[in-house]
Write an enzyme that holds these catalytic residues in place. Structure first.
Site, PDB file in Angstrom:
ATOM      1  N   ARG A   2       0.859  -1.183   0.000  1.00 12.86           N
ATOM      2  CA  ARG A   2       0.000   0.000   0.000  1.00 12.86           C
ATOM      3  C   ARG A   2       0.898   1.235   0.000  1.00 12.86           C
ATOM      4  NH1 ARG A   2      -3.472  -2.868  -1.402  1.00 12.86           N
ATOM      5  NH2 ARG A   2      -5.538  -3.216  -0.534  1.00 12.86           N
TER       6      ARG A   2
ATOM      7  N   GLU B   6      -3.506   7.890  -5.156  1.00 15.22           N
ATOM      8  CA  GLU B   6      -3.827   7.161  -6.392  1.00 15.22           C
ATOM      9  C   GLU B   6      -5.150   7.668  -6.951  1.00 15.22           C
ATOM     10  OE1 GLU B   6      -3.787   3.005  -5.359  1.00 15.22           O
ATOM     11  OE2 GLU B   6      -1.671   3.035  -4.850  1.00 15.22           O
TER      12      GLU B   6
ATOM     13  N   HIS C 182      -1.421   0.447  -9.495  1.00 15.76           N
ATOM     14  CA  HIS C 182      -2.053  -0.458  -8.522  1.00 15.76           C
ATOM     15  C   HIS C 182      -2.780  -1.580  -9.279  1.00 15.76           C
ATOM     16  CE1 HIS C 182      -3.805  -0.680  -4.192  1.00 15.76           C
ATOM     17  NE2 HIS C 182      -3.690  -1.882  -4.718  1.00 15.76           N
TER      18      HIS C 182
HETATM   19  N1  LIG Z   1      -0.843  -4.246  -5.149  1.00 13.40           N
HETATM   20  C1  LIG Z   1      -1.903  -5.007  -5.059  1.00 13.40           C
HETATM   21  O1  LIG Z   1      -2.733  -5.067  -5.955  1.00 13.40           O
HETATM   22  C2  LIG Z   1      -2.096  -5.828  -3.814  1.00 13.40           C
HETATM   23  C3  LIG Z   1      -2.822  -7.017  -3.916  1.00 13.40           C
HETATM   24  C4  LIG Z   1      -2.973  -7.800  -2.770  1.00 13.40           C
HETATM   25  C5  LIG Z   1      -2.441  -7.388  -1.575  1.00 13.40           C
HETATM   26  N2  LIG Z   1      -1.776  -6.210  -1.491  1.00 13.40           N
HETATM   27  C6  LIG Z   1      -1.221  -5.760  -0.199  1.00 13.40           C
HETATM   28  O2  LIG Z   1      -0.288  -6.708   0.258  1.00 13.40           O
HETATM   29  C7  LIG Z   1      -0.395  -6.794   1.678  1.00 13.40           C
HETATM   30  C8  LIG Z   1       0.105  -8.137   2.148  1.00 13.40           C
HETATM   31  O3  LIG Z   1      -0.777  -9.155   1.729  1.00 13.40           O
HETATM   32  P1  LIG Z   1      -0.696 -10.631   2.336  1.00 13.40           P
HETATM   33  O4  LIG Z   1      -1.784 -11.405   1.687  1.00 13.40           O
HETATM   34  O5  LIG Z   1       0.686 -11.131   2.277  1.00 13.40           O
HETATM   35  O6  LIG Z   1      -1.098 -10.347   3.849  1.00 13.40           O
HETATM   36  P2  LIG Z   1      -0.736 -11.211   5.140  1.00 13.40           P
HETATM   37  O7  LIG Z   1      -1.589 -10.666   6.234  1.00 13.40           O
HETATM   38  O8  LIG Z   1      -0.818 -12.670   4.845  1.00 13.40           O
HETATM   39  O9  LIG Z   1       0.801 -10.876   5.408  1.00 13.40           O
HETATM   40  C9  LIG Z   1       1.230  -9.635   5.861  1.00 13.40           C
HETATM   41  C10 LIG Z   1       2.378  -9.873   6.816  1.00 13.40           C
HETATM   42  O10 LIG Z   1       2.891  -8.594   7.208  1.00 13.40           O
HETATM   43  C11 LIG Z   1       3.270  -8.712   8.555  1.00 13.40           C
HETATM   44  N3  LIG Z   1       3.437  -7.410   9.210  1.00 13.40           N
HETATM   45  C12 LIG Z   1       2.523  -6.693   9.900  1.00 13.40           C
HETATM   46  N4  LIG Z   1       3.102  -5.579  10.401  1.00 13.40           N
HETATM   47  C13 LIG Z   1       4.409  -5.605  10.023  1.00 13.40           C
HETATM   48  C14 LIG Z   1       5.507  -4.767  10.245  1.00 13.40           C
HETATM   49  N5  LIG Z   1       5.382  -3.666  10.982  1.00 13.40           N
HETATM   50  N6  LIG Z   1       6.692  -5.106   9.725  1.00 13.40           N
HETATM   51  C15 LIG Z   1       6.838  -6.243   8.998  1.00 13.40           C
HETATM   52  N7  LIG Z   1       5.821  -7.093   8.761  1.00 13.40           N
HETATM   53  C16 LIG Z   1       4.624  -6.779   9.257  1.00 13.40           C
HETATM   54  C17 LIG Z   1       2.174  -9.566   9.177  1.00 13.40           C
HETATM   55  O11 LIG Z   1       2.624 -10.137  10.412  1.00 13.40           O
HETATM   56  C18 LIG Z   1       1.948 -10.603   8.096  1.00 13.40           C
HETATM   57  O12 LIG Z   1       2.745 -11.762   8.279  1.00 13.40           O
HETATM   58  C19 LIG Z   1      -1.895  -6.582   1.936  1.00 13.40           C
HETATM   59  O13 LIG Z   1      -2.136  -6.068   3.223  1.00 13.40           O
HETATM   60  C20 LIG Z   1      -2.297  -5.618   0.850  1.00 13.40           C
HETATM   61  O14 LIG Z   1      -2.313  -4.299   1.359  1.00 13.40           O
HETATM   62  C21 LIG Z   1      -1.591  -5.427  -2.590  1.00 13.40           C
END
Ligand SMILES: NC(=O)c1ccc[n+]([C@@H]2O[C@H](COP(=O)([O-])OP(=O)(O)OC[C@H]3O[C@@H](n4cnc5c(N)ncnc54)[C@H](O)[C@@H]3O)[C@@H](O)[C@H]2O)c1
Length: 349
Positions: free
Chosen positions: A245, A274, A293
């Site tokens: 994000r 965005e 995005h």
């Molecule tokens: N660009 C896109 O189109 C797109 C698509 C899907 C997801 N995303 C983003 O990707 C992110 C991750 O997705 P995911 O499915 O892997 O989620 P997830 O919840 O499985 O994994 C996220 C990880 O980040 C960790 N985390 C939380 N706070 C943290 C910190 N301060 N430092 C380091 N790690 C930390 C969590 O413990 C977790 O293990 C989503 O939250 C979403 O915002 C973007």
């Protein structure tokens, strides 16, 4: 006959002319399910309470769902986010109202991990620059030696977050023989060990990595987690990749670091604003690759998210918990259990 189970799809699934934005999203299971109706909402952002008054479930694309989106009649049982990021949803308000928030990790896991690798390969191979050189003809060819790429063997890939997407990135990058490091406050040590990933302190991800990739959620704690101080820890040859994000990165600080060539470059699928303003200085830089995005948007990503959301709402209609629920505490409440029992009674198998 029982009143049907009604599913709303947020208005941003359709173009202004009413045609679908994503034709590969399969709605057949909803059409075929007995006693289920679905309808698209008018495009209102955030979703308005009056719009969902007569619905049991909402499949939500990019529009926001706030506390004011919740209708007091208590009919809505589930919000199924099309994706895994839920910073657009007021989770606390959903929990208070007994609404389950479902997400689709199976749909995005591979497509987003592939997007990160796309950035790694394009940045390390100087793909954008080489495209420009080729279009310049002889003058461009003459300068191609000035733009050596970076080989990946033995180089360090660091991820901020080793969850659904971060772990998949490490799985897919294996044959490139990179060193793998990650920071995650709740890392699964066994998972990391199995993937050959060394868990390190946050600052060490910045210090040691040749590629820093952001794969954590946007929360009050992670807003501007990538700030001027941490960017200053990066090697001048290192790249930053953000597919999570935009506001997790302090974009002013990143723009400055890129302008001053204090890091080698960046790949950004997400921005703080965005779409960005036309005069956003990041748009002028030649050491950043940008995507709107949407780098992970493929036929398979949309089919996967759609299938998972359709399954989630049909699970609720059938009186079952959806498979991946963010606010799991809702599932323990008597109100939710009664609600599911009500659906089972309304729609016996
Ligand atoms: N660009 C896109 O189109 C797109 C698509 C899907 C997801 N995303 C983003 O990707 C992110 C991750 O997705 P995911 O499915 O892997 O989620 P997830 O919840 O499985 O994994 C996220 C990880 O980040 C960790 N985390 C939380 N706070 C943290 C910190 N301060 N430092 C380091 N790690 C930390 C969590 O413990 C977790 O293990 C989503 O939250 C979403 O915002 C973007």
């Amino acid at each position: 006959m029982n009143a049907p189970f009604r599913v709303a799809l947020s208005g941003d699934f359709r173009k202004a002319d009413g045609s679908p934005v994503y034709p590969d999203f399969d709605l057949e299971p909803l059409r075929k399910a007995p006693n289920v109706e679905f309808a698209y909402l008018e495009p209102r952002n955030p979703v308005e309470a009056g719009q969902i008054e007569d619905f049991d479930a909402l499949i939500l694309l990019g529009h926001r769902f706030t506390k004011d989106s919740i209708h007091p009649n208590g009919r809505l049982a589930v919000v199924a986010r099309f994706g895994v990021g839920y910073d657009t949803v007021d989770v606390e308000a959903c929990t208070k109202a007994g609404i389950a928030l479902a997400i689709t990790p199976d749909g995005v896991r591979r497509p987003v991990a592939v997007s990160i690798i796309t950035f790694i390969l394009a940045l390390s191979g100087k793909l954008m620059m080489k495209d420009r050189l080729t279009r310049e003809g002889a003058a461009g060819f003459a300068r191609r030696g000035d733009h050596m790429g970076l080989g990946l063997v033995g180089r360090t890939l660091g991820s901020i977050g080793i969850g659904n997407i971060g772990a998949e990135l490490f799985r897919l990058i294996k044959p490139f023989e990179m060193k793998l490091i990650a920071h995650d406050p709740v890392a699964d040590k066994k998972l990391a060990g199995g993937l050959g990933v060394e868990l390190v302190q946050l600052e060490d991800v910045f210090r040691r990595s040749d590629f820093v990739s952001v794969s954590c959620p946007l929360t009050p704690q992670t807003r501007h987690l990538v700030n001027a101080g941490r960017l200053a820890l990066m090697k001048p040859t290192a790249y930053l990749i953000n597919t999570a994000r935009g506001p997790i990165v302090d974009q002013n600080a990143l723009t400055k670091a890129l302008e001053e060539r204090r890091i080698a470059g960046a790949g950004l699928d997400v921005l703080e604003k965005e779409p960005p303003d036309a005069d956003d200085p990041i748009l002028k830089l030649d050491n950043v690759i940008l995507a709107p995005h949407a780098l992970c948007w493929t036929d398979q990503c949309f089919a996967g998210n759609g299938a998972a959301d359709v399954r989630a709402v049909l699970d609720v209609r059938n009186g079952r918990e959806p498979r991946v629920v963010v606010n799991r505490e809702v599932l323990e409440t008597a109100a939710w259990k009664n609600r599911l029992a009500g659906f089972r009674k309304r729609f016996p198998a």
